[in-house]
Structure formats: C-alpha cells, structure tokens
Design a protein around this motif. Sequence first.
Motif, PDB file in Angstrom:
ATOM      1  N   GLN A   1       0.823  -1.209   0.000  1.00  0.00           N
ATOM      2  CA  GLN A   1       0.000   0.000   0.000  1.00  0.00           C
ATOM      3  C   GLN A   1       0.859   1.262   0.000  1.00  0.00           C
ATOM      4  OE1 GLN A   1      -3.459  -0.223  -0.229  1.00  0.00           O
ATOM      5  NE2 GLN A   1      -3.201   1.941  -0.778  1.00  0.00           N
TER       6      GLN A   1
ATOM      7  N   THR B   1       0.544   4.492  -2.574  1.00  0.00           N
ATOM      8  CA  THR B   1       0.315   5.850  -2.090  1.00  0.00           C
ATOM      9  C   THR B   1       1.470   6.783  -2.450  1.00  0.00           C
ATOM     10  OG1 THR B   1      -0.978   4.968  -0.251  1.00  0.00           O
ATOM     11  CG2 THR B   1      -0.164   7.229  -0.038  1.00  0.00           C
TER      12      THR B   1
ATOM     13  N   LYS C   1      -5.062   6.508  -4.871  1.00  0.00           N
ATOM     14  CA  LYS C   1      -5.940   6.283  -3.722  1.00  0.00           C
ATOM     15  C   LYS C   1      -6.817   5.058  -3.964  1.00  0.00           C
ATOM     16  CE  LYS C   1      -6.026  11.200  -2.493  1.00  0.00           C
ATOM     17  NZ  LYS C   1      -6.866  12.403  -2.310  1.00  0.00           N
ATOM     18  N   ARG C   2      -6.165   3.917  -4.130  1.00  0.00           N
ATOM     19  CA  ARG C   2      -6.877   2.651  -4.264  1.00  0.00           C
ATOM     20  C   ARG C   2      -6.121   1.590  -3.471  1.00  0.00           C
ATOM     21  NH1 ARG C   2      -9.435   1.700 -10.236  1.00  0.00           N
ATOM     22  NH2 ARG C   2     -10.407   0.023  -9.025  1.00  0.00           N
ATOM     23  N   PRO C   3      -6.813   0.585  -2.950  1.00  0.00           N
ATOM     24  CA  PRO C   3      -6.141  -0.413  -2.122  1.00  0.00           C
ATOM     25  C   PRO C   3      -5.462  -1.500  -2.950  1.00  0.00           C
ATOM     26  CG  PRO C   3      -8.480  -0.887  -2.209  1.00  0.00           C
ATOM     27  CD  PRO C   3      -8.281   0.414  -2.956  1.00  0.00           C
ATOM     28  N   VAL C   4      -4.532  -2.188  -2.300  1.00  0.00           N
ATOM     29  CA  VAL C   4      -3.869  -3.331  -2.933  1.00  0.00           C
ATOM     30  C   VAL C   4      -4.892  -4.357  -3.411  1.00  0.00           C
ATOM     31  CG1 VAL C   4      -2.416  -5.337  -2.423  1.00  0.00           C
ATOM     32  CG2 VAL C   4      -1.676  -3.048  -1.725  1.00  0.00           C
ATOM     33  N   ALA C   5      -5.993  -4.503  -2.681  1.00  0.00           N
ATOM     34  CA  ALA C   5      -7.013  -5.492  -3.044  1.00  0.00           C
ATOM     35  C   ALA C   5      -7.552  -5.267  -4.446  1.00  0.00           C
ATOM     36  CB  ALA C   5      -8.155  -5.461  -2.035  1.00  0.00           C
ATOM     37  N   ASP C   6      -7.552  -4.019  -4.926  1.00  0.00           N
ATOM     38  CA  ASP C   6      -8.045  -3.757  -6.285  1.00  0.00           C
ATOM     39  C   ASP C   6      -7.154  -4.389  -7.347  1.00  0.00           C
ATOM     40  OD1 ASP C   6     -10.095  -2.358  -5.151  1.00  0.00           O
ATOM     41  OD2 ASP C   6      -9.501  -0.389  -5.924  1.00  0.00           O
TER      42      ASP C   6
END
Length: 359
Positions: free
Chosen positions: A172, A176, A182-187
């Motif tokens: 992450q 950043t 502004k998106r999470p690793v999960a995406d």
Amino acid sequence: MISEPDPSWGIEAFDAAPLDARLVGELLAQATPSPVRFHVPSFKAYRSSEIASCGMGRWPAVSITGPDCALACDHCKAKILAPMIPAPTPDALWRVVNEEIARGAHGMLLTGGSNRRNEVEYDPYLPVLRRIKDSFPRFGIALHTALTDETRARALAEAGIDVAMMDVIGAQDTLTQVYHLKRPVADFEASLAALVASGLRVVPHIVLGLHYGRLLGEWQALEMVARHRPHALVLVVAMPFYAPPTRPFATPNPEAVGRFFLDARRALPGLPILLGCARPPGRARLKIDAYAVLAGLNAVAHPAEGVVELAHRLGREVHVMPGCCALAGEVALGAEILGAAEAPPGRPPAFPVPVVTHG
C-alpha cells in the motif's frame, strides 16, 4: 564476493560483474536445463554480438494517449510512453496498425496513460480492436490493461486481444507514495482475478524495486499471482533514471533481484516466468540477466552481452525470437533469429568468450 567460480559449475567468471557465489550455487541447485527464449522486440534499439538482428519494426509499441498520463508515477513520469507511436483516436489506431503491418509488423504492444484511478480508457477502442483481429487474425495484440473489472475484462476478451498484461503491486505504501493512487492493494488482486476469469491469456508483471529501488510488496504480489495462476509471469526491474531528482530511486540490488527469481521459481512451479524488457543498464543488468538464466527463468528480453553464451554453457536449449516475450507461442511471430556462428553438432555456437559470473 569472490573472483573465481566453483570449477564444478563448468562456467567462467564475468570479469565485469562478479556474482554472489552462494546465490549462484542456490540458483544452480534448483534450476533445470530447460529451453530458454531470448526476445528482442523492437520497442527500443538493441544490439549484441550474440544476436544478429533485433527484428526492427516487427513489434511496435503504441499509446492511445500519446505521452500523457494523469498519474505521473515517481518511477516513470510518463517517460515510458513518450517514444511510443501515438494513436489518440480509434481511427488513428486503425491507421497506425495498417501502416505498421505494411512495414512488416507482426504485432504490437498497446498501452496508454492512466486516469487518476489507474485505468486506461479503452472502451472507445474496442470496436477497432475487434476490426483489427477480424482483418488481420495473425497480428498479435498484447494490451496493458492497468486496473479493470469483470465487465471490462470480458469486453477486452470479446475484442479479441491476444494477451492482457497488468502490473501487480503488493504494498500500500508503494501505491500511495510512488503511484499517488488512492486505491487499495485489493483492487490489484481483483483486477487480476477478473482478467483470469474472462478467459484471456493473462501475463501479469511484477516490478522489482518499485518502492524507490527497494523490494517491498513484491512477495505479496507473488502470492496474488500464485492464487490466480495466470498463463505466465513477467518480472521487470525498476529503472531509476526515470525518477525526478526530488524523489530519487536507488538502483535495485541485483542480488536481491536474483533471490526474488529463486523465490518466484519455487512459488510457481511449472508456470513460465519471463524477465521483461525493463531493467537498469550496465553492470546491474549483466548481473540480473545472469541470475535469471541461472535461476531457470523461461525467457529474457534484450539480453545483456554474454548471457546467451552463459545459457549455452549451462546446457540450456536457446531460441531467439523477435517478438514480445508475453505473447510468444500464441501468434505467428516469424522465424527465429539467432546470430550465432555455425558450430559442429553437440557444441555451442562460437560466441565471443563467455563471461559467467560468480563472486
């Protein structure tokens, strides 16, 4: 570091870039003498005394946004896009493809700058991609998707692209700080899952040293790839000369890169692992390429001088191809190009004196 290799290895030392002897031993212990492909796509100029031609014009890189990218990540600042052929409209893409085919192109890398959500906006181009594949079915399209979802992944599959590629990022802090995203690793894992579920040939990339030159989330990215089992994995190494002076990158440590090769090969048994085009130049590149061959990676793009000879000395069957490593074997890329001199049966070609490195 040591200057002399272990005689049992049957290879000589690279004077220009000695390798870590312990790592070399570990790599050789787990590698098998499988065939290796050396790819020379024409994204950039390439010369080597070991390879006669780089297949110029056979595999151009095309950007649907020209040199523009809204993210301007610290490792790139859109400079990777600048030398690509611009195709800012669907009509322009159709024209570019026809012109490149007339010049002898066998396929293309298609990419573009991202919006602020790390998405490349391909939707207006999908009909022309379908038209290209219907008109020129043997013309390969390797497309960099960036982040996507199930609907867009299915649309790309219906458009007929041959390979979908995306960077998989596991930290992450890297998203950043380096990507300004502004998106999470999960995406990233969700995008990889959507591409694999679409039925596309999926070849994700992991950029080693993406966090300002050090490895941070690469092992998490490797775990994502292992969970979703794509067709192959491409590893590339961050090139620090694209970074701005205010946010400098260190050159990634070649030994850390070599150990990641070892971890990747162990984590993904049977999956093709390829070393892609992007790597730092000079001694670091020579060492990284040597570690890739020693680790048993299946392909290396734009190999450093002496690395083809190293593969021969290790007993690996060598093939040299003019196209993108991510697409090889899926579409017609033309004949092999191997710049080796003729040699008697059972002996390696007469390359310049090898240079393999331990140290």
